[in-house]
Design an enzyme around this catalytic site. Structure first.
Site, short mmCIF file in Angstrom:
data_model
loop_
_atom_site.label_atom_id
_atom_site.label_comp_id
_atom_site.label_asym_id
_atom_site.label_seq_id
_atom_site.Cartn_x
_atom_site.Cartn_y
_atom_site.Cartn_z
N ASP A 294 15.01 -2.43 2.06
CA ASP A 294 14.09 -2.10 3.14
C ASP A 294 14.78 -2.23 4.49
OD1 ASP A 294 11.90 -1.38 1.70
OD2 ASP A 294 10.85 -3.29 1.86
N ASP B 60 4.99 8.53 1.75
CA ASP B 60 5.09 7.15 1.24
C ASP B 60 3.68 6.55 1.10
OD1 ASP B 60 6.06 4.14 1.29
OD2 ASP B 60 7.88 5.33 1.05
N TRP C 90 8.97 5.06 -7.10
CA TRP C 90 8.22 4.13 -7.97
C TRP C 90 8.48 2.71 -7.45
CZ3 TRP C 90 6.56 5.41 -13.40
CH2 TRP C 90 6.03 4.31 -14.06
N ASP C 91 7.49 2.19 -6.75
CA ASP C 91 7.69 0.91 -6.06
C ASP C 91 7.11 -0.25 -6.85
OD1 ASP C 91 8.44 -0.77 -3.99
OD2 ASP C 91 7.57 0.48 -2.43
N MET C 92 7.44 -1.46 -6.45
CA MET C 92 6.94 -2.67 -7.12
C MET C 92 7.12 -3.79 -6.11
SD MET C 92 7.31 -5.53 -8.95
CE MET C 92 6.87 -6.27 -10.47
#
Ligand code: GLA
Length: 731
Positions: free
Chosen positions: A550, A368, A479-481
């Site tokens: 989360d 991560d 693919w985070d934001m």
């Protein structure tokens, strides 16, 4: 034919296996909405329209002295502004020297085979040999010279109608578009409830059911993403509607940016639904000859309750949405390093965790955040997608090889849309982030947002992501934001076009995803935005799965996954077992229960195996084995919510049933336990009523009919937060 026009009654008829959607051209050429519901043979529904002289409801000029014809109360398909309809419109624009009325009349139609493609944006696609037709109706306004092309794609057997609108400027002057809804649906009464899914970071998609009441109830986002706060999905249902009975309608917007869904009860107790791009902060300059395309809205109707509605969405999203071949494939069980190490790791630590993960049966290891640039916490490094050799000495390629040598696949975290001020990228291109001239940028999680409305920024991202993905054997990308958008200003657009920035950002993102994700069909991409902050069907077009939240607390997850399941299939909900006490809630829940809850989706781990005892590691290994055996039933089976965590404080139960009804998995988690309370039962669903089933570990065999009507006792021995998975097999 699933879509046709009856010239005699001037009626457009759309038909799916179970539903009819009917429109009519009025005597003055307006397109009226007549019916959406249970499939009917009728093609003349005129009697449903009643005409009365209503005070203060204006009459279009072409109606002459007829005071009973007013757009103020007639049900419409597409409502222009300033034409006597005071409800929330489908469209707002400024044309010519300042005119704002749009009086679109039916000027033609076309029926084509197939779903067609929506330019620059995701859309549902037909499977080979599938019966799908698209009806396009053109509404033309000769004065503004703007034309709206309403499109209806009918997935006949799947009971879905996908709507969208394309606006064309046929005049000689630019038109300023200020609002364009993808779908407007008018109901002639409003005795309904609304179900929506509000939330927040770490508690997404809660279930709320409220009555339709006077005024406008709107949900939406102005954050530039579909958001944690509201999901772009709304259900309208009858008062008596429940999981297994009653009428309900769903509207799901295929859009990842700021959106709006409104439910308006008008003066005559009618209901109007609108769904589209959020008009707040939006405008678009349409030059002569140009077109503007609205995102798709996916409509479904069920006459037998909410479970059926969910099954319709699950099926179409599973089969007709995602472009990744993984939508049909088993997903590897992964262990993600985030809750195991956060930013605090070096290669040795990662390899130790990975080794243990392999012993626990994980099939993939995902590194991560924290592996790139100078990123030792969340204040630096975003934008610099090169490995930090101080942390990972062998580089991504070397690490990937070592992970593969352990028998696992390898995955990596990225957050391409962002930049840290302390990064090489920002130092090189400070103008690449969204901010207003003369004003320092608003930060979120210390970071700034790259201006994806700019083609050069998109090209840079495509280049840097593609070279990263080709630099090593990488089989999975998260693919985070991690922040909401604030400023909507781009240096490359003129002042009159700044209202386009948020939508151009979304189009830029789709372009990047098209060029990165769709160019790598062998990689599993997992969407993420601080968990489930961008959990929408448009993201699922590119990515087969999304990190649901989360929040990995199993008891909170019961609610999050329950809410998510109304529109989205389990095959797109990533769910992991984490350590206890939970890092967000501090709650401790037995490991077996954490496993049961994480199996309500795409299963994995989010923990440091070194913190587990050897018995616990063995238990995790068994969870992996169990999941792999049942993953087909879980991910491809029909999903049933057996109880609501909002209504039943004592336990939450759900069930998956294989398509052939031969196998089923029932999960029960006890959420509260009273002393010496009543024996509680849970009724099963979806079984073959004439079939007989064995429940593994139980004596006897029971008919589907019995299990669905009398239910099964919730095992008495289960204490608070304990759970059980029951495996049923038809004999
Ligand atoms: C987000 C994600 C988490 C994790 C962190 C890393 O919050 O939702 O799972 O990847 O970012 O910074």
């Amino acid at each position: 034919m699933a879509a046709r026009y009856n010239a005699e009654t001037k009626t457009f008829i759309l038909e799916t296996a179970d539903s009819s959607y009917i429109m009519k051209v009025s005597r003055y050429g307006n397109l009226l909405h007549m019916y959406y519901g249970s499939r009917i043979p009728d093609e003349d529904l005129d009697y449903l329209l009643t005409f009365h002289d209503r005070g203060f409801s204006p009459n279009p000029n072409e109606a002459g002295n007829d005071r009973t014809f007013s757009l103020d109360f007639l049900p419409q398909e597409f409502s222009g502004g300033r034409n006597g309809d005071y409800r929330s419109p489908s469209l707002e624009l400024v044309w010519g020297e300042g005119g704002s009325a749009f009086c679109g009349k039916v000027a033609g139609y076309e029926i084509k085979a197939g779903a067609g493609r929506i330019s620059g944006m995701p859309g549902l696609r037909e499977l080979p040999q599938e019966q799908v037709h698209t009806l396009e109706i053109r509404l033309a306004d000769p004065v503004s010279r703007v034309e709206a092309v309403l499109s209806y794609t009918v997935f006949e057997e799947k009971n879905v109608i996908a709507r969208t609108v394309r606006l064309e400027n046929r005049g000689e002057k630019a038109v300023r578009l200020e609002r364009l809804m993808s779908a407007t649906i008018d109901f002639q009464n409003s005795d309904y409830d609304l179900i929506c899914f509000p939330g927040r970071h770490a508690m997404e998609r809660e279930f709320r059911r409220i009555p339709v009441s006077e005024g406008i109830h709107s949900i939406g986002s102005s954050r530039g993403t579909s958001s944690h706060q509201y999901n772009p999905f709304l259900i309208v249902c009858g008062k008596n509607c429940g999981e297994d009975q009653g009428q309900c309608w769903g509207i799901s917007l295929m859009y990842s940016g700021s959106f709006l869904i409104e439910a308006e009860k008008d003066q005559y107790s009618q209901l109007r639904l609108n769904a589209g791009i959020n008009p707040a902060g939006f405008s678009w300059l349409l030059e002569p000859g140009e077109e503007f395309q609205a995102p798709q809205a996916v409509l479904a109707w069920s006459g037998s309750g909410l479970t059926r509605l969910s099954h319709i969405y699950h099926r179409i999203f599973r089969e007709n949405l995602c472009r990744s071949p993984f939508r049909r494939k088993a997903r590897p069980v992964l262990l993600n390093s985030w809750e195991a190490a956060y930013f605090d790791f070096d290669e040795e630590k990662i390899l130790t965790i990975a080794r243990e993960a392999a012993h626990m049966g994980a099939e993939m290891f995902v590194l991560d955040d924290g592996w790139f640039g100078k990123r030792d916490d969340d204040s630096t490094g975003l934008g610099d997608w090169t490995v930090n050799r101080k942390k990972i000495g062998s580089g991504i390629q070397g690490l990937s090889q070592k992970i593969h040598a352990m028998g696992m696949q390898f995955g990596l975290w990225v957050e391409p849309e962002m930049v840290s001020e302390d990064s090489e990228l920002y130092r090189r291109h400070p103008d690449w982030c969204l901010r207003e001239p003369g004003r320092p940028a608003v930060r979120g999680r210390y970071q700034l947002v790259l201006d994806l409305s700019r083609r050069d920024v998109c090209e840079y991202l495509i280049e840097s992501m593609n070279s990263l993905l080709e630099s090593a054997q990488i089989e999975y990308v998260k693919w985070d934001m991690n922040r909401s958008l604030t400023e909507a200003w781009s240096d490359l657009l003129s002042a009159e076009r700044q209202g386009e920035v948020l939508h151009r950002y979304v189009l830029g993102l789709y372009y990047v995803m098209e060029q990165v994700i769709l160019k790598h069909p062998d990689i599993i991409f997992c969407g993420c935005s601080g968990g489930g902050g961008r959990f929408d069907p448009a993201m699922l077009y590119y990515q087969p799965q999304i990190w649901c939240s989360d929040n990995t607390d199993a008891i909170n997850r019961l609610k999050i996954q329950y809410g998510t399941s109304f529109a989205y299939p389990l095959s797109c909900m990533e769910s992991h077992v984490s350590i206890c006490p939970n890092h967000i809630t501090g709650r401790s829940v037995p490991l077996s229960t954490r496993g049961i809850v994480a199996m309500d989706g795409v299963f994995g781990f989010e923990l440091d195996p070194l913190k587990l005892t050897s018995e616990e590691k063995e238990a995790c290994r068994q969870q992996v084995d169990f999941y792999k055996k049942y993953s087909k039933v879980i991910l491809d089976g029909d999903y049933y919510r057996l109880t609501s965590p909002y209504e039943n404080p004592y336990f939450t139960a759900w069930q998956q049933v294989s398509q052939d009804q031969k196998k089923s998995l029932v999960s029960i988690v006890v959420t509260d336990r009273e002393g010496n309370g009543p024996q509680r039962f849970v009724k099963l669903k979806g079984l073959n009523k004439d079939g007989f089933y064995r429940i593994e570990g139980w004596k006897g065999k029971y008919s589907g009919n019995l299990l669905m009507n009398a239910g099964i006792p919730v095992p008495w021995e289960l204490k608070e937060y304990e759970g059980i998975q029951l495996r049923l097999r038809m004999i």
